[in-house]
Design a protein around this motif. Structure first.
Motif, PDB file in Angstrom:
ATOM      1  N   ALA A  45       0.843  -1.195   0.000  1.00 29.52           N
ATOM      2  CA  ALA A  45       0.000   0.000   0.000  1.00 29.52           C
ATOM      3  C   ALA A  45       0.876   1.242   0.000  1.00 29.52           C
ATOM      4  O   ALA A  45       1.941   1.269   0.614  1.00 29.52           O
ATOM      5  N   ARG A  74      -4.890   8.870   2.660  1.00 27.38           N
ATOM      6  CA  ARG A  74      -5.394   8.007   1.583  1.00 27.38           C
ATOM      7  C   ARG A  74      -4.377   6.893   1.341  1.00 27.38           C
ATOM      8  O   ARG A  74      -3.168   7.126   1.353  1.00 27.38           O
ATOM      9  N   PHE A  75      -4.882   5.695   1.116  1.00 23.42           N
ATOM     10  CA  PHE A  75      -4.024   4.546   0.833  1.00 23.42           C
ATOM     11  C   PHE A  75      -4.415   3.965  -0.518  1.00 23.42           C
ATOM     12  O   PHE A  75      -5.595   3.682  -0.754  1.00 23.42           O
ATOM     13  N   PHE A  76      -3.422   3.750  -1.366  1.00 28.93           N
ATOM     14  CA  PHE A  76      -3.653   3.112  -2.660  1.00 28.93           C
ATOM     15  C   PHE A  76      -3.057   1.709  -2.619  1.00 28.93           C
ATOM     16  O   PHE A  76      -1.896   1.519  -2.254  1.00 28.93           O
ATOM     17  N   THR A  77      -3.866   0.719  -2.994  1.00 31.68           N
ATOM     18  CA  THR A  77      -3.474  -0.679  -2.840  1.00 31.68           C
ATOM     19  C   THR A  77      -4.274  -1.549  -3.799  1.00 31.68           C
ATOM     20  O   THR A  77      -5.318  -1.136  -4.311  1.00 31.68           O
ATOM     21  N   ALA A  80      -8.031  -3.350  -1.120  1.00 30.85           N
ATOM     22  CA  ALA A  80      -8.513  -2.335  -0.193  1.00 30.85           C
ATOM     23  C   ALA A  80      -9.130  -2.954   1.057  1.00 30.85           C
ATOM     24  O   ALA A  80      -8.865  -2.522   2.176  1.00 30.85           O
ATOM     25  N   GLY A 124      -9.439   0.142  -5.184  1.00 31.49           N
ATOM     26  CA  GLY A 124      -8.027   0.212  -4.834  1.00 31.49           C
ATOM     27  C   GLY A 124      -7.662   1.349  -3.909  1.00 31.49           C
ATOM     28  O   GLY A 124      -6.502   1.753  -3.853  1.00 31.49           O
ATOM     29  N   GLU A 125      -8.651   1.878  -3.161  1.00 32.14           N
ATOM     30  CA  GLU A 125      -8.339   3.010  -2.289  1.00 32.14           C
ATOM     31  C   GLU A 125      -9.089   2.920  -0.962  1.00 32.14           C
ATOM     32  O   GLU A 125     -10.294   2.681  -0.931  1.00 32.14           O
ATOM     33  N   GLN A 127      -9.616   5.262   2.593  1.00 29.17           N
ATOM     34  CA  GLN A 127      -9.432   6.590   3.166  1.00 29.17           C
ATOM     35  C   GLN A 127      -9.674   6.548   4.668  1.00 29.17           C
ATOM     36  O   GLN A 127     -10.701   6.054   5.121  1.00 29.17           O
ATOM     37  N   VAL A 215      -4.747   5.536 -11.479  1.00 25.06           N
ATOM     38  CA  VAL A 215      -3.735   5.600 -10.415  1.00 25.06           C
ATOM     39  C   VAL A 215      -2.526   4.754 -10.779  1.00 25.06           C
ATOM     40  O   VAL A 215      -2.670   3.602 -11.194  1.00 25.06           O
ATOM     41  N   VAL A 227       2.809   8.409  -5.939  1.00 19.90           N
ATOM     42  CA  VAL A 227       1.512   8.184  -6.569  1.00 19.90           C
ATOM     43  C   VAL A 227       1.353   9.195  -7.691  1.00 19.90           C
ATOM     44  O   VAL A 227       1.573  10.400  -7.491  1.00 19.90           O
ATOM     45  N   LEU A 229      -1.584  10.509 -10.166  1.00 26.27           N
ATOM     46  CA  LEU A 229      -3.015  10.505 -10.453  1.00 26.27           C
ATOM     47  C   LEU A 229      -3.278  11.325 -11.709  1.00 26.27           C
ATOM     48  O   LEU A 229      -2.883  12.499 -11.785  1.00 26.27           O
TER      49      LEU A 229
END
Length: 244
Positions: A45, A74-77, A80, A124-125, A127, A215, A227, A229
């Motif tokens: 993440a 915010r986490f992008f993975t 999720a 994929g996110e 919060q 992303v 990241v 975007l």
């Protein structure tokens, strides 16, 4: 006697409701809770710290104004729901964190009457939002009490690799990691980008974490993550985070 006891209680007793803690005290709890969240990102993440915001104009009572501070990570993975479950299990026991039965929401108490909420907002996110609720405060003073740390992340360099013709709208946000050191996220917007986001990862010799049309996120070493975007067909916002 009752008057004396009331004065002594006011000066010495611990707060029993949110309105008895001002924003300056609560905002430090927000900072700490954000740092604990960032520290749990793990290898799968990429966290992005958003600047803490203070909104004035709420009402503590019909005759008393206040302000609310809110922090967001915010986490992008790729997973999720799995990340949200790991966050719930990783917070301190005092937080009493609970994940919903469907695995898409999290509730916790960060202490000092500060609420922490997490939710899956996209496949994929995740919060995480930390909020103080309405407090008595001098909002300007409350924000100035947060420490600012030196940061070395340079989103403009990533945008340069992507061929951006111009860069603007830069900002930086901080959170205090459990170790006491800071995590930081610097961001900027690039216009007229000519290269795909993978070009930045290849330039940095990074490891991809998320690769979708919206992303692109990757780690570069153990201490930094990026990241990218897409904000329009030719524009992109880049976040560079120095991790816990």
């Amino acid at each position: 006697m009752l008057g004396v006891l009331a004065v002594v209680s006011h000066r010495t007793d611990a707060p029993t409701v949110r309105e008895q803690r001002d924003l300056a005290a609560a905002i430090r709890v927000v900072d700490s809770a954000m740092g604990i969240s960032v520290g749990q990102a793990g290898p799968d993440a990429v966290p992005v710290i958003m600047p803490i915001t203070v909104d004035e104009g709420c009402r503590i009572t019909p005759f008393r104004d206040g302000a609310t501070a809110t922090g967001v990570v915010r986490f992008f993975t790729k997973d999720a729901a799995g990340l949200l479950g790991r966050l719930g299990a990783g917070y301190p026991a005092a937080y009493e964190a609970k994940v919903s039965t469907d695995g898409k929401a999290l509730r916790a108490d960060a202490g000092g009457f500060v609420a922490l909420r997490g939710k899956v907002i996209a496949p994929g996110e995740v919060q995480v939002t930390v909020t103080t609720g309405c407090r008595p405060s001098d909002a300007v003073e409350a924000v100035s009490l947060l420490p600012e740390y030196p940061q070395h992340a340079k989103p403009g360099e990533v945008l340069s690799v992507l061929g951006a013709a111009s860069v603007e709208d830069s900002s930086v946000a901080f959170a205090r990691c459990p170790s006491g050191r800071p995590a930081t996220t610097a961001s900027a917007v690039g216009h007229q980008v000519t290269a795909g986001p993978a070009a930045a990862r290849e330039h940095d010799h990074g490891v991809a974490v998320v690769d979708t049309a919206e992303v692109y996120a990757y780690k570069r070493g153990a201490s930094e993550a990026v990241v990218v975007l897409s904000t329009s067909e030719r524009d992109a916002r880049v976040y560079v985070t120095e991790l816990c």
